[in-house]
Design a protein around this motif. Sequence first.
Motif, PDB file in Angstrom:
ATOM      1  N   GLY A  55       0.798  -1.224   0.000  1.00 41.39           N
ATOM      2  CA  GLY A  55       0.000   0.000   0.000  1.00 41.39           C
ATOM      3  C   GLY A  55       0.831   1.274   0.000  1.00 41.39           C
ATOM      4  N   ALA A  56       2.124   1.165  -0.311  1.00 41.32           N
ATOM      5  CA  ALA A  56       2.988   2.339  -0.273  1.00 41.32           C
ATOM      6  C   ALA A  56       2.743   3.257  -1.474  1.00 41.32           C
ATOM      7  N   GLY A  57       2.809   4.551  -1.249  1.00 41.47           N
ATOM      8  CA  GLY A  57       2.728   5.536  -2.332  1.00 41.47           C
ATOM      9  C   GLY A  57       4.111   5.838  -2.879  1.00 41.47           C
ATOM     10  N   SER A  58       4.159   6.740  -3.861  1.00 45.17           N
ATOM     11  CA  SER A  58       5.431   7.030  -4.536  1.00 45.17           C
ATOM     12  C   SER A  58       6.494   7.553  -3.570  1.00 45.17           C
ATOM     13  N   TRP A  59       6.074   8.386  -2.640  1.00 45.20           N
ATOM     14  CA  TRP A  59       7.051   8.971  -1.729  1.00 45.20           C
ATOM     15  C   TRP A  59       7.641   7.894  -0.817  1.00 45.20           C
ATOM     16  N   GLN A  60       6.776   7.008  -0.328  1.00 43.54           N
ATOM     17  CA  GLN A  60       7.276   5.918   0.517  1.00 43.54           C
ATOM     18  C   GLN A  60       8.185   4.994  -0.275  1.00 43.54           C
ATOM     19  N   VAL A  61       7.789   4.706  -1.520  1.00 42.24           N
ATOM     20  CA  VAL A  61       8.646   3.867  -2.362  1.00 42.24           C
ATOM     21  C   VAL A  61      10.006   4.525  -2.525  1.00 42.24           C
ATOM     22  N   PHE A  62       9.988   5.848  -2.721  1.00 41.84           N
ATOM     23  CA  PHE A  62      11.259   6.553  -2.899  1.00 41.84           C
ATOM     24  C   PHE A  62      12.124   6.448  -1.636  1.00 41.84           C
ATOM     25  N   CYS A  63      11.534   6.783  -0.501  1.00 47.01           N
ATOM     26  CA  CYS A  63      12.318   6.820   0.735  1.00 47.01           C
ATOM     27  C   CYS A  63      12.771   5.434   1.180  1.00 47.01           C
ATOM     28  N   LYS A  64      11.904   4.457   1.005  1.00 47.93           N
ATOM     29  CA  LYS A  64      12.205   3.147   1.585  1.00 47.93           C
ATOM     30  C   LYS A  64      12.976   2.232   0.646  1.00 47.93           C
ATOM     31  N   VAL A  65      12.889   2.449  -0.648  1.00 42.13           N
ATOM     32  CA  VAL A  65      13.626   1.575  -1.572  1.00 42.13           C
ATOM     33  C   VAL A  65      14.581   2.322  -2.483  1.00 42.13           C
ATOM     34  N   ARG A  66      14.062   3.302  -3.202  1.00 46.84           N
ATOM     35  CA  ARG A  66      14.895   3.876  -4.252  1.00 46.84           C
ATOM     36  C   ARG A  66      16.111   4.613  -3.678  1.00 46.84           C
ATOM     37  N   LEU A  67      15.895   5.375  -2.640  1.00 45.64           N
ATOM     38  CA  LEU A  67      17.002   6.135  -2.058  1.00 45.64           C
ATOM     39  C   LEU A  67      18.092   5.221  -1.487  1.00 45.64           C
ATOM     40  N   PRO A  68      17.733   4.282  -0.619  1.00 40.86           N
ATOM     41  CA  PRO A  68      18.794   3.401  -0.121  1.00 40.86           C
ATOM     42  C   PRO A  68      19.457   2.585  -1.221  1.00 40.86           C
ATOM     43  N   SER A  69      18.681   2.167  -2.234  1.00 43.60           N
ATOM     44  CA  SER A  69      19.281   1.405  -3.341  1.00 43.60           C
ATOM     45  C   SER A  69      20.324   2.229  -4.066  1.00 43.60           C
ATOM     46  N   ALA A  70      20.116   3.547  -4.103  1.00 39.52           N
ATOM     47  CA  ALA A  70      20.989   4.409  -4.905  1.00 39.52           C
ATOM     48  C   ALA A  70      22.275   4.782  -4.177  1.00 39.52           C
ATOM     49  N   LEU A  71      22.321   4.598  -2.859  1.00 36.02           N
ATOM     50  CA  LEU A  71      23.460   5.125  -2.101  1.00 36.02           C
ATOM     51  C   LEU A  71      24.832   4.588  -2.536  1.00 36.02           C
ATOM     52  N   PRO A  72      24.992   3.276  -2.755  1.00 39.30           N
ATOM     53  CA  PRO A  72      26.330   2.826  -3.168  1.00 39.30           C
ATOM     54  C   PRO A  72      26.798   3.506  -4.455  1.00 39.30           C
ATOM     55  N   SER A  73      25.901   3.630  -5.411  1.00 36.03           N
ATOM     56  CA  SER A  73      26.263   4.272  -6.670  1.00 36.03           C
ATOM     57  C   SER A  73      26.546   5.760  -6.470  1.00 36.03           C
ATOM     58  N   PHE A  74      25.782   6.392  -5.589  1.00 32.18           N
ATOM     59  CA  PHE A  74      26.042   7.798  -5.262  1.00 32.18           C
ATOM     60  C   PHE A  74      27.463   7.977  -4.735  1.00 32.18           C
ATOM     61  N   PHE A  75      27.882   7.075  -3.869  1.00 24.49           N
ATOM     62  CA  PHE A  75      29.236   7.212  -3.313  1.00 24.49           C
ATOM     63  C   PHE A  75      30.312   7.020  -4.374  1.00 24.49           C
ATOM     64  N   SER A  76      30.069   6.165  -5.344  1.00 25.08           N
ATOM     65  CA  SER A  76      31.033   6.030  -6.444  1.00 25.08           C
ATOM     66  C   SER A  76      31.165   7.352  -7.183  1.00 25.08           C
ATOM     67  N   GLY A  77      30.029   7.985  -7.455  1.00 23.59           N
ATOM     68  CA  GLY A  77      30.056   9.285  -8.122  1.00 23.59           C
ATOM     69  C   GLY A  77      30.762  10.326  -7.284  1.00 23.59           C
ATOM     70  N   LEU A  78      30.492  10.270  -5.988  1.00 28.40           N
ATOM     71  CA  LEU A  78      31.096  11.224  -5.059  1.00 28.40           C
ATOM     72  C   LEU A  78      32.621  11.123  -5.079  1.00 28.40           C
ATOM     73  N   ARG A  79      33.115   9.900  -5.136  1.00 31.48           N
ATOM     74  CA  ARG A  79      34.559   9.674  -5.121  1.00 31.48           C
ATOM     75  C   ARG A  79      35.218  10.274  -6.362  1.00 31.48           C
ATOM     76  N   ILE A  80      34.583  10.085  -7.495  1.00 30.47           N
ATOM     77  CA  ILE A  80      35.139  10.663  -8.723  1.00 30.47           C
ATOM     78  C   ILE A  80      35.122  12.187  -8.613  1.00 30.47           C
ATOM     79  N   ALA A  81      34.014  12.719  -8.121  1.00 29.46           N
ATOM     80  CA  ALA A  81      33.832  14.164  -8.070  1.00 29.46           C
ATOM     81  C   ALA A  81      34.832  14.825  -7.134  1.00 29.46           C
ATOM     82  N   ILE A  82      35.101  14.200  -5.997  1.00 30.49           N
ATOM     83  CA  ILE A  82      35.908  14.879  -4.980  1.00 30.49           C
ATOM     84  C   ILE A  82      37.348  15.054  -5.456  1.00 30.49           C
TER      85      ILE A  82
END
Lengths: 249, 281
Positions: free
Chosen positions: A149-176
């Motif tokens: 019964g989750a809406g888009s915002w819950q889906v984002f916070c509970k799945v999409r955001l945590p799923s994206a974190l490892p890839s975000f850190f890879s990008g962060l490393r290149i950027a820094i």
Amino acid sequence: MPVATFALCALAIWEAYARTSGIAPQVLPAPSRVLREGWAFRELIGTHAVPTLQASFLGFTLSMVVATVLAVVMDFSRRVRAALYPALVASQTIPIIALAPLMVIWFGFGLGPKVAVVALVTFFPITVGWVDGFKSTEAGAVQLLRSMGAGSWQVFCKVRLPSALPSFFSGLRIAIVYAVVGAIFAEYVGARYGLGIFMQLQKNSFRTDLVLAAMFVTATISIVLFLSTYLVERLVIPWHFAARRLTDR
Amino acid sequence: MRVIEVRGLRKSFRVGAEPLPVLAGVDLAAGRGEFVSLIGPSGCGKSTLFNVLVGLEPLDAGEVRLNGEAAPGKRELFAYMPQQDLLFPWRRVIDNITLGLEVQGMSRRRARERVRPLLPTFGLEGFEHAYPFELSGGMRQRAALLRTVVQERPVLLLDEPFGALDSLTRTTMQRWLEQLWERFRWTALLITHDVREAIFLSDRVYVLSPRPAHVRAWLEVPIPRPRALAVMATPPFLEIERQVRALLDQGAVGPRENDRDADEWEPVSAGDGPGEDARHG
């Protein structure tokens, strides 16, 4: 420590060559001379390092905020993504070498244009890190949440955001790594203080040793920043590290 | 009393210009505390059926009734357990289990309190603060089941819950689930490819036709509970198994119109066709 061995060997060869070949120190100073002179001028180098660090830090923070907002908005709206993504790619084709002097003409010698250059060179890898990360979300996980019964915002916070974190850190490393280089580049074309302008001035007065000393400082800062991303990553997503350690075995 | 009743469920997808019917009027029902299985050939549309029931896909025609009344929000009816355990790697075991409760708006603390007493029953005591990757396949599946049942929906919808496990673990899990069901008497709808699993666990087995799916027949399983694994070798069990297999085979080689169509659709289900059948089938 194979890295240390390699570095020591390279330095030894360099030192021997500079001492025995009779090459002028203005052309190629020995590492010992770089170290000695760098130490002697440590206060001056330190003074110049402060604005460089400021520009790197502010630019990087700005770029992280902008990249994150852009990536989240693009994740929620396909239309926004279709409009923005090509523009983001196009922004990376701008030759910074031509843009940086223009920034000085437009915005003067202050901190602003440096921050802008740093942001411009660092936001792209961070955005791509987020976008690819969001895309890597497992479809089944989203379905599962929707079945709960989750809406888009819950889906984002509970799945999409945590799923994206490892890839975000890879990008962060290149950027820094680009951050400090970007700041120095922006200073090189016009600034009052900063390691970039310091190198420029020393080069003009044939103090190659001090140019190299400043480069050494720059490299050290970048390496420290790079390594610190691992530390932050470990604190923010410990589960990712733990799981990876297990599968590496 | 029928808790759940599904009548005349139809669903087709559009492939290019052609409509591809996947569900052709599915009827089924489950009484309170009844364990019902659906079994059908690969790619017959079982997963689409589940997605429709859970509300992930809109249905074209038909209705779902809860306790004799037309069900409003379909998502409130079913607690869904997918084939993959889909435990989130960033959540500790207990926080994975409370996921559905959190989505419903319960605070994490209260959700944890609600779940904690159930951990020993599900063999997860002492592992609540572990990360999913630290668990064995069987434990992960038990955690996924607990995550499903704590939602306290009227019906459990189990989509091949043991399909990804090795056969020894699967047998253990089947026996465990049977015992657990004896105790809690959930109303459950199980989709499986495994004929013996379906009979062993169920009070009733529905046999689906190949795509487009409809219920070809259903059989009662009058084998007394509790059931031991040895029951699989008894004549009544084997007789039911024979009948189910005969019904399934009828679909595979029979001259019925449906079957010819099913063959024609094969390339669709193997490629990136519509829905979930390609993945699960």
